[in-house]
Design a protein around this motif. Structure first.
Motif, short mmCIF file in Angstrom:
data_model
loop_
_atom_site.label_atom_id
_atom_site.label_comp_id
_atom_site.label_asym_id
_atom_site.label_seq_id
_atom_site.Cartn_x
_atom_site.Cartn_y
_atom_site.Cartn_z
N ASP A 1 0.83 -1.20 0.00
CA ASP A 1 0.00 0.00 0.00
C ASP A 1 0.87 1.26 0.00
O ASP A 1 0.62 2.21 -0.74
N VAL A 2 1.90 1.22 0.85
CA VAL A 2 2.78 2.39 0.98
C VAL A 2 3.51 2.68 -0.32
O VAL A 2 3.60 3.84 -0.75
N VAL A 3 4.04 1.65 -0.97
CA VAL A 3 4.78 1.92 -2.21
C VAL A 3 3.85 2.44 -3.30
O VAL A 3 4.24 3.30 -4.11
N GLU A 4 2.61 1.96 -3.31
CA GLU A 4 1.66 2.47 -4.30
C GLU A 4 1.28 3.92 -4.00
O GLU A 4 1.14 4.74 -4.92
N GLU A 5 1.14 4.25 -2.72
CA GLU A 5 0.81 5.63 -2.34
C GLU A 5 1.96 6.58 -2.67
O GLU A 5 1.74 7.70 -3.15
N ARG A 6 3.20 6.15 -2.41
CA ARG A 6 4.34 7.02 -2.61
C ARG A 6 4.74 7.17 -4.07
O ARG A 6 5.15 8.25 -4.50
N TYR A 7 4.63 6.08 -4.84
CA TYR A 7 5.21 6.08 -6.18
C TYR A 7 4.22 5.72 -7.28
O TYR A 7 4.59 5.70 -8.45
N GLY A 8 2.98 5.41 -6.92
CA GLY A 8 1.96 5.18 -7.93
C GLY A 8 1.79 3.75 -8.39
O GLY A 8 0.90 3.45 -9.18
N GLY A 9 2.61 2.83 -7.90
CA GLY A 9 2.50 1.44 -8.31
C GLY A 9 3.81 0.72 -8.03
O GLY A 9 4.75 1.30 -7.48
N VAL A 10 3.86 -0.54 -8.45
CA VAL A 10 5.09 -1.32 -8.27
C VAL A 10 5.33 -2.18 -9.51
O VAL A 10 4.41 -2.78 -10.06
N ASP A 11 6.59 -2.18 -9.95
CA ASP A 11 6.97 -2.92 -11.16
C ASP A 11 7.90 -4.09 -10.87
O ASP A 11 7.88 -5.08 -11.60
N VAL A 12 8.71 -3.96 -9.85
CA VAL A 12 9.71 -4.97 -9.54
C VAL A 12 9.68 -5.26 -8.04
O VAL A 12 9.66 -4.34 -7.22
N VAL A 13 9.66 -6.54 -7.71
CA VAL A 13 9.77 -6.96 -6.31
C VAL A 13 10.96 -7.92 -6.21
O VAL A 13 10.98 -8.96 -6.87
N VAL A 14 11.95 -7.54 -5.41
CA VAL A 14 13.12 -8.38 -5.17
C VAL A 14 13.09 -8.80 -3.72
O VAL A 14 13.25 -7.98 -2.81
N HIS A 15 12.89 -10.09 -3.50
CA HIS A 15 12.70 -10.60 -2.13
C HIS A 15 14.00 -11.23 -1.64
O HIS A 15 14.24 -12.42 -1.81
N THR A 16 14.85 -10.39 -1.02
CA THR A 16 16.12 -10.90 -0.49
C THR A 16 16.02 -11.29 0.97
O THR A 16 16.92 -11.96 1.49
N ALA A 17 14.97 -10.88 1.66
CA ALA A 17 14.87 -11.09 3.11
C ALA A 17 14.88 -12.58 3.46
O ALA A 17 14.17 -13.38 2.84
N GLY A 18 15.67 -12.93 4.45
CA GLY A 18 15.72 -14.32 4.91
C GLY A 18 16.77 -14.47 5.99
O GLY A 18 17.58 -13.56 6.23
N ILE A 19 16.77 -15.62 6.65
CA ILE A 19 17.78 -15.90 7.66
C ILE A 19 18.42 -17.25 7.36
O ILE A 19 17.83 -18.09 6.68
N MET A 20 19.64 -17.45 7.87
CA MET A 20 20.35 -18.70 7.66
C MET A 20 20.82 -19.23 9.01
O MET A 20 21.66 -18.62 9.67
N LEU A 21 20.25 -20.34 9.41
CA LEU A 21 20.63 -21.03 10.65
C LEU A 21 21.19 -22.38 10.26
O LEU A 21 20.56 -23.13 9.52
N LEU A 22 22.37 -22.71 10.77
CA LEU A 22 23.08 -23.90 10.33
C LEU A 22 23.30 -24.89 11.48
O LEU A 22 23.64 -24.49 12.59
N VAL B 1 4.16 -15.06 1.26
CA VAL B 1 3.35 -13.87 1.51
C VAL B 1 3.76 -12.72 0.59
O VAL B 1 2.91 -12.05 -0.01
N VAL B 2 5.06 -12.49 0.46
CA VAL B 2 5.54 -11.41 -0.41
C VAL B 2 5.17 -11.69 -1.86
O VAL B 2 4.71 -10.80 -2.59
N ASN B 3 5.33 -12.94 -2.29
CA ASN B 3 4.98 -13.29 -3.67
C ASN B 3 3.48 -13.17 -3.91
O ASN B 3 3.06 -12.80 -5.01
N GLN B 4 2.70 -13.47 -2.91
CA GLN B 4 1.24 -13.36 -3.05
C GLN B 4 0.83 -11.92 -3.34
O GLN B 4 0.06 -11.64 -4.26
N GLN B 5 1.38 -10.99 -2.55
CA GLN B 5 1.07 -9.58 -2.79
C GLN B 5 1.67 -9.10 -4.11
O GLN B 5 1.03 -8.34 -4.85
N ALA B 6 2.89 -9.55 -4.42
CA ALA B 6 3.52 -9.15 -5.67
C ALA B 6 2.71 -9.61 -6.87
O ALA B 6 2.50 -8.85 -7.83
N ALA B 7 2.22 -10.84 -6.82
CA ALA B 7 1.44 -11.38 -7.93
C ALA B 7 0.14 -10.60 -8.13
O ALA B 7 -0.36 -10.49 -9.26
#
Length: 249
Positions: free
Chosen positions: A80-101, A125-131
């Motif tokens: 919602d925020v990115v659409e309000e600030r910039y009018g829409g979204v074209d690219v979603v790069v989902h780098t967020a994650g953790i690594m536990l070994l 969840v991120v892909n669902q909104q992106a799609a």
């Protein structure tokens, strides 16, 4: 840079986990490519604001927003925020994650659940909104890992989460048939970030350095270069896991 689809202004990108390591480099690269960038962070607004300032100082456009990637309401607010600030979204790069070994036999199951929540549910969840929201001509990019096929000992739980990311990526690309949206995953190999180097002795680092024929570790800029390609001109690369690892097999 303009959107290959319906937008006529600068393209707009969300980079989750965009405040550190590879995410920071990706945020700055996409901004340098001419995109307006929403730098997502999980818990530290200070580092996200540093990325925003670096982009602004270089003449780019960026802002930040915090959210739990596994919480559908918070991720909805992020979009919602990115659409309000910039009018829409074209690219979603989902780098967020953790690594536990840990070896499988010793892995704490509560820690496994925590990693699965962020890496698997978060990606879903991120892909669902992106799609639902990415405009025609856009791109969705997930982050996998070369360890899925390298099968390093101790990486069972982490590799399992990234195998799930691969599956989501390949299937979503097909589910978006007719939308003119590409969906790919980037699978880095050993990359010199604080997260990767933490806890490793020099002998281990030297071994990992020599795995690639190029005989060096990757750096975040190597990964960001691949993201830039897949997020921009690579319109005929779709439904792929792209191994960005210097030739590690």
């Amino acid at each position: 840079m303009t959107t290959p689809g319906t937008s006529t202004g600068p393209r707009v990108a969300i980079v989750t986990g965009g405040s550190g390591g590879i995410g920071r480099e990706v945020s700055q690269r996409l901004a340098a490519d001419g995109m307006s960038v929403l730098v997502h962070y999980a818990g530290n607004p200070v580092t996200a604001d540093e990325v925003v300032k670096a982009i602004s100082d270089d003449g780019g456009t960026a802002s930040s927003f915090g959210a739990d990637v596994a919480d559908e309401q918070q991720v909805g607010e992020l979009f919602d925020v990115v659409e309000e600030r910039y009018g829409g979204v074209d690219v979603v790069v989902h780098t967020a994650g953790i690594m536990l070994l840990s070896p499988l036999t010793e892995f704490d199951l509560d820690e496994l659940d925590r990693m699965h929540r962020i890496n698997i549910r978060g990606t879903f969840v991120v892909n669902q909104q992106a799609a639902r929201r990415v405009r025609p001509g856009g791109a969705i990019l997930n982050f996998s890992s070369s360890v899925v096929k390298l099968a390093f000992e101790g990486y069972t739980g982490y590799a399992a989460t990234k195998g799930a990311v691969d599956a989501m990526t390949l299937i979503l690309a097909r589910e978006l048939r007719g939308r003119d949206i590409t969906v790919n995953a980037v699978a880095p190999g050993p990359t010199a970030t604080a997260l990767f180097l933490d806890g490793k002795d020099q002998a281990t680092i030297d071994h990992l350095t020599n795995l690639a024929p190029l005989q060096r570790l990757g750096v975040p800029a190597d990964i960001a270069e691949a993201v830039s390609f897949l997020a921009g001109p690579a319109r005929w690369v779709n439904g792929q896991v792209v191994y960005v690892n210097g030739g590690v097999i």
